[in-house]
Design a protein around this motif. Sequence first.
Motif, PDB file in Angstrom:
ATOM      1  N   SER A 202      -0.761  39.415  12.669  1.00 52.88           N
ATOM      2  CA  SER A 202      -0.373  40.586  11.882  1.00 52.88           C
ATOM      3  C   SER A 202      -0.641  40.320  10.408  1.00 52.88           C
ATOM      4  CB  SER A 202       1.100  40.928  12.121  1.00 52.88           C
ATOM      5  OG  SER A 202       1.943  40.268  11.249  1.00 52.88           O
ATOM      6  N   THR A 204      -0.267  42.181   6.207  1.00 51.57           N
ATOM      7  CA  THR A 204       0.186  43.217   5.284  1.00 51.57           C
ATOM      8  C   THR A 204      -0.787  43.249   4.116  1.00 51.57           C
ATOM      9  OG1 THR A 204       1.631  41.640   4.166  1.00 51.57           O
ATOM     10  CG2 THR A 204       2.630  43.004   5.874  1.00 51.57           C
ATOM     11  N   THR A 254      -0.443  45.583  11.942  1.00 50.19           N
ATOM     12  CA  THR A 254       0.074  45.505  10.580  1.00 50.19           C
ATOM     13  C   THR A 254       1.570  45.222  10.621  1.00 50.19           C
ATOM     14  OG1 THR A 254       0.426  47.900  10.546  1.00 50.19           O
ATOM     15  CG2 THR A 254      -1.661  47.083   9.675  1.00 50.19           C
ATOM     16  N   GLY A 255       2.069  44.706   9.520  1.00 47.08           N
ATOM     17  CA  GLY A 255       3.495  44.408   9.433  1.00 47.08           C
ATOM     18  C   GLY A 255       3.734  42.935   9.214  1.00 47.08           C
ATOM     19  N   GLY A 256       4.959  42.594   8.863  1.00 47.69           N
ATOM     20  CA  GLY A 256       5.302  41.201   8.638  1.00 47.69           C
ATOM     21  C   GLY A 256       5.185  40.389   9.912  1.00 47.69           C
TER      22      GLY A 256
END
Length: 307
Positions: A202, A204, A254-256
């Motif tokens: 993932s 960001t 996507t994302g932390g």
Amino acid sequence: MSRNVTAGLDGTPESLAAADWAAREALLRDLPLRLVHAWKWQPYTYAPLGGAALPAQGEDPERAWGERVLREAGTTLTRRHDGLRISTSEVAEEAVPALLAAAEQGDVLVLGSRGLGGVTGFLLGSVALAVVARADRPVVLVRAGESAESEHLPDATGTASTTTPYRDVVLGLDLKSPDDGMIEFAFDAAVRRSAALRVIHSWTLPPYYYGYGGALDPEFDAQVAAVAKRRLAGTLQPWREKFPGVRVTELAVTGGAGTRLVEASRDAALVVVGRKSRRGLVGSHIGPVTHGVLHHASAPVAVVPHD
């Protein structure tokens, strides 16, 4: 080096759960299990309390208690796991250096982690954190309450079982520095469990990639996702060929990373993350993603050090 799976044992519920997990792992690897208890002699003044019997003169109660913990745990695990080979070790040393030394003598070290439950995650002890941050071999952290049934899918009635297939092994992979040892550890864990492997990458983007209102251009988002998926597939292709029996699911999202892995841990048998073997002025560091996963994951977490 004699190969084994090592578990640090201090008598707490989390360490007993870790020892049981380590016993199952030892059987999966066809290796002996080594139980290690570290104690450091200190002078004590003893007085009767509630009629409790005092230790024999000249006997160190901490050492006697450690012997009992090892003996009882060994008896329980031998009875519970047919064919398990067990050895025990008492070390007259502080816990962290003793466990680091024990880790060097085996394939993997397993430690307990104090789980608080709910969304609060794990309250890791200073010993566990210090060992994870400095060990040169994989360390697995197991929370209290973890059982053999936790690693398996429920049966058709929703009941916990050990005869159903294993849940997925989850690997968190950073494509900036994918480490072969970490990837192989995850594939090997999946093979031994006849489990599927779910690989999560993932990312960001910096704030300046977003337009007014915080929205990301859908076309640009799709381009970034496509590149990430191609890179992930290319990184894993040699491992798919090396482990053709493992069913692999690739997720580029996507994302932390920490948040994604914690979410994935809720239905995982094991989560595998990495830790760079770098030392700063104040010692080794775990890294924010791995640190977050250790504190909040629901499943056991394997931390694999790498360059």
